[in-house]
Design a protein around this motif. Sequence first.
Motif, mmCIF file in Angstrom:
data_model
loop_
_atom_site.group_PDB
_atom_site.id
_atom_site.type_symbol
_atom_site.label_atom_id
_atom_site.label_comp_id
_atom_site.label_asym_id
_atom_site.label_seq_id
_atom_site.Cartn_x
_atom_site.Cartn_y
_atom_site.Cartn_z
ATOM 1 N N ALA A 36 0.820 -1.204 0.000
ATOM 2 C CA ALA A 36 0.000 0.000 0.000
ATOM 3 C C ALA A 36 0.859 1.261 0.000
ATOM 4 O O ALA A 36 2.033 1.232 0.334
ATOM 5 N N LYS A 37 0.219 2.328 -0.340
ATOM 6 C CA LYS A 37 0.843 3.640 -0.318
ATOM 7 C C LYS A 37 1.126 4.049 1.125
ATOM 8 O O LYS A 37 0.342 3.758 2.020
ATOM 9 N N ALA A 57 12.389 10.945 5.629
ATOM 10 C CA ALA A 57 11.383 12.013 5.568
ATOM 11 C C ALA A 57 10.763 12.248 6.941
ATOM 12 O O ALA A 57 10.577 13.393 7.370
ATOM 13 N N LEU A 58 10.456 11.165 7.639
ATOM 14 C CA LEU A 58 9.875 11.274 8.979
ATOM 15 C C LEU A 58 10.840 11.970 9.931
ATOM 16 O O LEU A 58 10.455 12.885 10.653
ATOM 17 N N GLU A 59 12.086 11.554 9.910
ATOM 18 C CA GLU A 59 13.078 12.130 10.820
ATOM 19 C C GLU A 59 13.432 13.571 10.455
ATOM 20 O O GLU A 59 13.837 14.339 11.325
ATOM 21 N N LYS A 94 0.188 16.724 7.427
ATOM 22 C CA LYS A 94 0.090 17.011 5.990
ATOM 23 C C LYS A 94 1.470 17.138 5.359
ATOM 24 O O LYS A 94 1.702 16.672 4.240
ATOM 25 N N ALA A 95 2.408 17.761 6.066
ATOM 26 C CA ALA A 95 3.764 17.924 5.542
ATOM 27 C C ALA A 95 4.455 16.564 5.411
ATOM 28 O O ALA A 95 5.124 16.293 4.408
ATOM 29 N N ILE A 96 4.269 15.706 6.405
ATOM 30 C CA ILE A 96 4.866 14.369 6.343
ATOM 31 C C ILE A 96 4.222 13.571 5.209
ATOM 32 O O ILE A 96 4.909 12.902 4.447
ATOM 33 N N GLN A 97 2.899 13.673 5.080
ATOM 34 C CA GLN A 97 2.214 12.958 3.996
ATOM 35 C C GLN A 97 2.707 13.443 2.638
ATOM 36 O O GLN A 97 2.901 12.634 1.725
ATOM 37 N N ALA A 98 2.937 14.732 2.503
ATOM 38 C CA ALA A 98 3.448 15.271 1.235
ATOM 39 C C ALA A 98 4.831 14.684 0.925
ATOM 40 O O ALA A 98 5.122 14.330 -0.226
ATOM 41 N N ALA A 102 5.782 12.187 -2.248
ATOM 42 C CA ALA A 102 6.897 12.486 -3.162
ATOM 43 C C ALA A 102 7.808 11.268 -3.358
ATOM 44 O O ALA A 102 8.451 11.133 -4.392
ATOM 45 N N ILE A 103 7.824 10.387 -2.383
ATOM 46 C CA ILE A 103 8.652 9.175 -2.450
ATOM 47 C C ILE A 103 8.063 8.164 -3.432
ATOM 48 O O ILE A 103 8.759 7.483 -4.144
#
Length: 104
Positions: A36-37, A57-59, A94-98, A102-103
Motif C-alpha cells: 500500500a501507499k 522524511a519522517l526524521e 500534511k507535511a509528512i504525507q506530502a 513524493a517518495i
Amino acid sequence: MKLTAALAGLALLGLAAPALAQEATPASAPAAEASAKLSVETTTIGEILKNEKAKAALEKQLPEITAYYDQISGMTLAQVAPMSQGAIDDAKLKAIQADFDAIQ
C-alpha cells in the motif's frame, strides 16, 4: 521541544503504548501495508522505518521521534498525534504525507 515532552508522556504510559499498538494493528496489516501507499493515517511507524526514504522524511520532519520508536512502532502517526501535545498537528501530518507522496 514539545515533541520530546509530549512523547515523554508515552514513557509514563509504560506498557499502554504497546497494548494500544497491538490493538491498532490487525494481523493482516503488515502484508497489506507492504504493497500500500505510505500514509500517516494507516501505515504504522514500524512499516515506515522499513523504507529508508520514508524514515528519512519522517526524521526530517520530527527529529526527536527517534527516541520513541520502540514505544510507538505499532502505531500510526495519526494515532501518536493526540499524545504529542500539539507537536504533531494537522499541518505536520500534511507535511509528512506530502513527503511520503513524493517518495512514491
